[in-house]
Motif scaffolding. Structure first.
Motif, short mmCIF file in Angstrom:
data_model
loop_
_atom_site.label_atom_id
_atom_site.label_comp_id
_atom_site.label_asym_id
_atom_site.label_seq_id
_atom_site.Cartn_x
_atom_site.Cartn_y
_atom_site.Cartn_z
N LEU A 148 10.44 -10.57 -10.65
CA LEU A 148 11.31 -11.65 -10.22
C LEU A 148 12.57 -11.12 -9.52
N GLN A 149 13.09 -10.00 -9.99
CA GLN A 149 14.23 -9.38 -9.31
C GLN A 149 13.83 -8.97 -7.89
N ALA A 205 -1.64 -2.42 -9.73
CA ALA A 205 -0.36 -2.04 -10.33
C ALA A 205 0.15 -3.18 -11.20
N ARG A 206 0.70 -2.84 -12.35
CA ARG A 206 1.28 -3.85 -13.23
C ARG A 206 2.78 -3.61 -13.31
N LEU A 207 3.55 -4.72 -13.24
CA LEU A 207 5.01 -4.64 -13.23
C LEU A 207 5.55 -5.69 -14.19
N PRO A 208 6.54 -5.33 -15.01
CA PRO A 208 7.15 -6.35 -15.88
C PRO A 208 7.62 -7.56 -15.08
N GLU A 233 4.48 -11.60 -19.70
CA GLU A 233 5.18 -10.32 -19.69
C GLU A 233 5.16 -9.59 -18.35
N SER A 234 4.11 -9.78 -17.56
CA SER A 234 3.94 -8.93 -16.38
C SER A 234 3.07 -9.61 -15.32
N VAL A 235 3.07 -9.00 -14.13
CA VAL A 235 2.16 -9.41 -13.06
C VAL A 235 1.26 -8.22 -12.73
N LEU A 236 0.04 -8.52 -12.33
CA LEU A 236 -0.92 -7.53 -11.86
C LEU A 236 -1.08 -7.74 -10.37
N MET A 237 -0.94 -6.67 -9.60
CA MET A 237 -0.94 -6.81 -8.14
C MET A 237 -1.67 -5.67 -7.46
N HIS A 238 -2.13 -5.94 -6.24
CA HIS A 238 -2.51 -4.89 -5.31
C HIS A 238 -1.30 -4.64 -4.42
N ASP A 239 -0.70 -3.46 -4.54
CA ASP A 239 0.45 -3.08 -3.73
C ASP A 239 -0.07 -2.19 -2.60
N PRO A 240 -0.03 -2.66 -1.33
CA PRO A 240 -0.61 -1.89 -0.23
C PRO A 240 0.14 -0.61 0.10
N GLU A 241 1.22 -0.31 -0.61
CA GLU A 241 1.88 0.97 -0.44
C GLU A 241 1.04 2.11 -1.00
N GLY A 242 -0.06 1.76 -1.67
CA GLY A 242 -0.96 2.77 -2.22
C GLY A 242 -1.18 2.64 -3.71
N HIS A 249 9.22 -0.57 -9.71
CA HIS A 249 9.38 0.69 -10.44
C HIS A 249 8.06 1.40 -10.73
N HIS A 250 6.94 0.80 -10.37
CA HIS A 250 5.68 1.54 -10.46
C HIS A 250 5.57 2.55 -9.32
N GLN A 251 6.40 2.40 -8.29
CA GLN A 251 6.45 3.37 -7.21
C GLN A 251 7.44 4.48 -7.60
N PRO A 252 7.01 5.72 -7.62
CA PRO A 252 7.90 6.81 -8.02
C PRO A 252 9.19 6.84 -7.20
N GLY A 253 10.30 7.04 -7.88
CA GLY A 253 11.59 7.17 -7.20
C GLY A 253 12.32 5.87 -6.98
N ARG A 254 11.69 4.73 -7.31
CA ARG A 254 12.36 3.44 -7.13
C ARG A 254 13.18 3.11 -8.37
N THR A 255 14.48 2.98 -8.18
CA THR A 255 15.36 2.71 -9.33
C THR A 255 16.29 1.53 -9.12
#
Length: 307
Positions: free
Chosen positions: A153-154, A145-148, A132-141, A109-115
């Motif tokens: 896990l989902q 990025a931090r995600l709950p 609470e969260s993971v910190l990642m490098h998401d190669p999508e750009g 959900h850090h990527q716009p439009g992902r629901t």
């Protein structure tokens, strides 16, 4: 053949994630992608979903051979459930970043439009985690990025994907052999030929067809009335990544003086890339013609690749 290589954005998630794990010793992303054999073929999964990659190929099916060709090893770990996945991830992170995937992109959900789930696979590099969260490098750009944690896990479940085992990760990357880019390309050729020959795997979903047969079947599907879902899959993912893979493969083959094979793959890149505009503008007869021209190139490439 063109001498201008493509450089830019594109869905190269696992190659870019591998590159992050390799660090300063990483070969270029195009070499990593070539080593996975992804450019050598096309298929129509279950007779309905097109990919410009080999017959019954999945990223997971080629990673071990790709790492070997590049002179690297890693430890593969799979959690049995969310609790064990968290345990393994925490343990692996104590030694540095962890390569994670496949994951369901729709939960990012850090990527716009992902629901929610969209059936799209993805790979990321996890840097840190807490309760609470993971910190990642998401190669999508999306660097850092931090995600709950619950969403992560989902996403890490593969129930909505066409392949993959939930809670899969790699860590402990070690380079055991120094290899030049040319060495990697040459070491990858037997796998490329095997995949192009439709002999890469025995796990064949019912109805799946490959290469020229798949190109003609996709042309027929477009000609008789393409669905919006299929059009979106092609224009947002399959054409983009397929054209780039082929363009990069042509560059790699030319680098080792396999000019005949490089010329065929360059033609494939141009034909796949040419699909984008008519599919977006709904000039579907043009897309059909490009696919008909693409169909015979897979046999031509098999004949051109060295044994």
């Amino acid at each position: 053949m063109t001498k201008t290589s493509y450089v830019g954005s594109g869905p190269y998630c696992y190659s870019n994630s591998f590159s992050m794990m390799f660090g300063e010793s990483s070969p270029p992303a195009r070499i990593i992608e070539f080593a996975t054999s992804s450019a050598f073929g096309m298929h129509l999964l279950r007779g309905s979903l097109p990919f410009f990659d080999p017959f019954c190929w999945t990223p997971e099916a080629s990673f071990a051979e790709a790492l070997g060709a590049m002179g690297w090893v890693s430890e593969l770990v799979r959690g049995e459930d969310p609790r064990s996945a968290i345990h393994h991830l925490k343990r692996a992170l104590s030694g540095g970043p962890v390569w994670v995937g496949p994951i369901e992109m729709g939960y990012l959900h850090h990527q716009p439009g992902r629901t929610g789930p969209v059936g799209a696979d993805h790979y990321v590099v996890v840097l840190e985690m807490d309760h609470e969260s993971v910190l990642m490098h998401d190669p999508e750009g999306f660097p850092y990025a931090r995600l709950p944690l619950e969403l992560f896990l989902q996403s890490w479940r593969t129930a909505t994907l066409d392949y993959g085992t939930s809670f899969t990760m790699r860590h402990g990357f070690r380079q055991i052999s120094m290899r030049s880019n040319a060495d990697i390309i040459c070491a990858s050729l037997p796998s490329a030929r095997r995949w192009l020959s439709c002999q890469g795997t025995m796990d064949i979903p019912s109805g799946t067809i490959g290469n020229g047969e798949a190109a003609h079947a996709l042309a027929d599907m477009i000609k008789t009335g393409i669905t919006d879902d299929l059009r979106n899959h092609l224009i947002h993912f399959a054409v983009r990544v397929g054209a780039r893979r082929a363009a990069d493969a042509a560059k790699c083959l030319a680098q080792i003086a396999e000019i005949r094979a490089a010329t065929v793959v360059d033609r494939q890149a141009r034909l796949i890339g040419a699909l984008q505009y008519p599919l977006v503008t709904r000039e579907d007869d043009k897309a059909v013609a490009y696919l008909r021209s693409l169909a015979p190139t897979y046999d031509e490439l098999l004949d051109a690749l060295p044994n």
